[in-house]
Design an enzyme around this catalytic site. Structure first.
Site, PDB file in Angstrom:
ATOM      1  N   GLN A  74       0.814  -1.208   0.000  1.00  0.00           N
ATOM      2  CA  GLN A  74       0.000   0.000   0.000  1.00  0.00           C
ATOM      3  C   GLN A  74       0.854   1.267   0.000  1.00  0.00           C
ATOM      4  OE1 GLN A  74      -3.073  -1.628   3.193  1.00  0.00           O
ATOM      5  NE2 GLN A  74      -3.967   0.005   1.988  1.00  0.00           N
ATOM      6  N   HIS A  75       0.194   2.382  -0.271  1.00  0.00           N
ATOM      7  CA  HIS A  75       0.724   3.740  -0.112  1.00  0.00           C
ATOM      8  C   HIS A  75       1.694   4.187  -1.200  1.00  0.00           C
ATOM      9  CE1 HIS A  75      -1.002   3.067   3.764  1.00  0.00           C
ATOM     10  NE2 HIS A  75       0.006   2.384   4.240  1.00  0.00           N
ATOM     11  N   ASP A 230      -2.415  -5.086   0.553  1.00  0.00           N
ATOM     12  CA  ASP A 230      -1.877  -6.365   1.003  1.00  0.00           C
ATOM     13  C   ASP A 230      -2.516  -6.869   2.298  1.00  0.00           C
ATOM     14  OD1 ASP A 230      -0.664  -4.315   2.449  1.00  0.00           O
ATOM     15  OD2 ASP A 230       1.391  -4.908   1.960  1.00  0.00           O
TER      16      ASP A 230
END
Length: 470
Positions: A74-75, A230
């Site tokens: 992520q991110h 995830d």
């Protein structure tokens, strides 16, 4: 009778790409493949695409697969220009250069409570919106060229579809909820917050797909699922329900729980993420996970199995030795400049066994604080599940219930992000209100008498100057 089909799940993580092909109805693994990703905290997204191709080839191809979904780290911030070309290397979640930018954003909106109320997240360096502010301040030309802002799993799904239409980019609630410009309670982007970060009008963003929506097709006609972040994919693989707390020990350390309600934590410890089923996934993430054990094993010059035996041979509390595991800075608590530290060193505890035990206990104490924060947001704890590479450590498994003060269930080792993505693909293929029932593997339960004095000692020393950096 339902026709037998196979589906595929992709896990594009920080370190590697895994592809898992499963029977759509039973979840039985048919075949797998993997490939490595380059090191670093910024990566050319084309490297993910190359690794995916290699992992697919290693898995024997996907031409027989009826549906595919992607779970990913992520991110990460992927910037595309108006023709769909990548503008610069993607900044990953573990890139700390945006720490000052995050602090600036918190101030600009009026403080942590304003952010918690707006999106359930108080920005720190890892969150996408902080990276967007960094881009605006340090690379304004690249910020100005950004026509579309997306995440790793959005971009990979789009690449698998082979589309050149930027309007076909799609994401899901779970991954969007980690950006800092999406509100999981309403299901809407907060473009005003992204504009605040970029100091300009908002670029285009991927559409938000529902849990069972198909977002396109592959070149051979397989359905593409919406994908997931995830942690949400792993929760889906584990069949997590409300009251389940998942402790995942990989590159990072993650504590999350499936919940019917979204948290609003003004202290910023608990992020208001969404899960992959339409519910919420309150989450605490630390930068320092299993690599704390990697570093300790390297210092002692031993393999992980011996490190575990050494730790288990030392008494609880490591004879007063405490290891603060902020080896790469820290995300929770928000201390990007922190360093690790060893406290309480004496002649009597200056042994490999004491240091091994202190490393395991320090890592577990950090994660136990995450459990406390999630409980503090009103999420009940029914059971604790521990997964990830760190869960292969016998010392972590045996010591976790003593540190957490709760029994710990450890499922058999597996690629849970890839499996969760595959289960989502099967859900998209078969439809229905809930994901398909897949067989669960063996679960080992660990129990131990609580050792609250270990956590008390950790709490006493974690905030000392040499543990928090300059």
């Amino acid at each position: 009778m339902t026709e037998t089909s196979v589906v595929a799940g992709v896990d594009s993580s920080t370190q590697s790409c895994k592809v898992m092909v499963c029977d759509a109805d039973t979840g039985a693994v048919v075949r797998e493949g993997r490939a490595t990703h380059p090191d670093g905290t910024e990566v050319d997204p084309l490297a993910w695409s190359t690794a995916l191709d290699e992992a697919i080839a290693a898995a024997g191809g996907l031409e027989d697969v009826a549906a595919v979904s992607v779970g990913a780290q992520q991110h990460g911030m992927v910037c595309l220009d108006s023709s769909g070309q990548v503008i610069r290397d993607a900044l990953l979640w573990n890139d700390n250069r945006s720490a000052v930018s995050a602090a600036d954003l918190v101030r600009d909106l009026g403080g942590p409570e304003a952010w918690a109320d707006a999106v359930g997240i108080v920005p720190v360096a890892s969150i996408t919106i902080a990276k967007a502010r960094w881009l605006a301040d340090h690379e304004p030309d690249n910020a100005a060229r950004t026509a579309v802002l997306c995440l790793p799993h959005d971009w990979l799904t789009w690449r698998i579809a082979g589309s050149s239409d930027l309007g076909a980019l799609a994401t899901d609630r779970s991954d969007a909820s980690g950006t800092g410009y999406f509100d999981a309670t309403t299901g809407d982007y907060r473009r005003d917050l992204l504009e605040l970060a970029l100091r300009r009008s908002s670029p285009a963003l991927p559409s938000i797909a529902g849990p069972v929506d198909s977002v396109g097709e592959t070149s051979w006609g397989a359905l593409l699922g919406p994908g997931a972040g995830d942690n949400a994919a792993a929760a889906l693989a584990l069949g997590s329900r409300e009251g389940d707390v998942i402790v995942s020990i990989g590159t990072s350390g993650v504590v999350c729980a499936v919940s019917a309600t979204a948290p609003r934590d003004p202290d910023g410890y608990v992020a208001g993420f969404a899960d992959a089923t339409g519910r919420h996934l309150p989450l605490v993430c630390t930068l320092n996970g299993a690599r704390v054990l990697d570093a300790t094993a390297a210092m002692l010059g031993v393999e992980h199995a011996l490190l575990a035996r050494l730790a288990l041979s030392s008494p609880a509390g490591s004879g007063g030795l405490v290891l603060v595991p902020y080896l790469e800075g820290e995300r929770t608590p928000n201390r990007p400049d922190a360093t690790g530290a060893i406290h309480g060193l004496r002649l009597t505890n200056s042994t490999p066994a004491h240091l091994a035990r202190a490393a395991v206990e320090g890592l577990l104490c950090s994660l136990a604080e995450g459990i406390d924060h999630i409980i503090g947001q009103g999420t009940p704890v029914r059971r604790v599940l521990m997964v990830g590479g760190g869960a292969r450590s016998q010392a972590l498994c045996e010591l976790a219930p003593a540190i957490f003060g709760l029994p710990v269930d450890v499922p058999e080792p597996g690629e849970y992000v890839a499996r969760g993505a595959a289960r989502q693909a099967a859900w998209v293929l078969r439809g229905g209100d809930e994901p398909p029932k897949w067989a669960e593997g063996e679960i080992r339960r660990y129990e131990a008498d609580p050792t609250p004095y270990v956590r008390q000692r950790y709490a006493e020393v974690r905030d000392l100057t040499d543990g928090v950096g300059p």
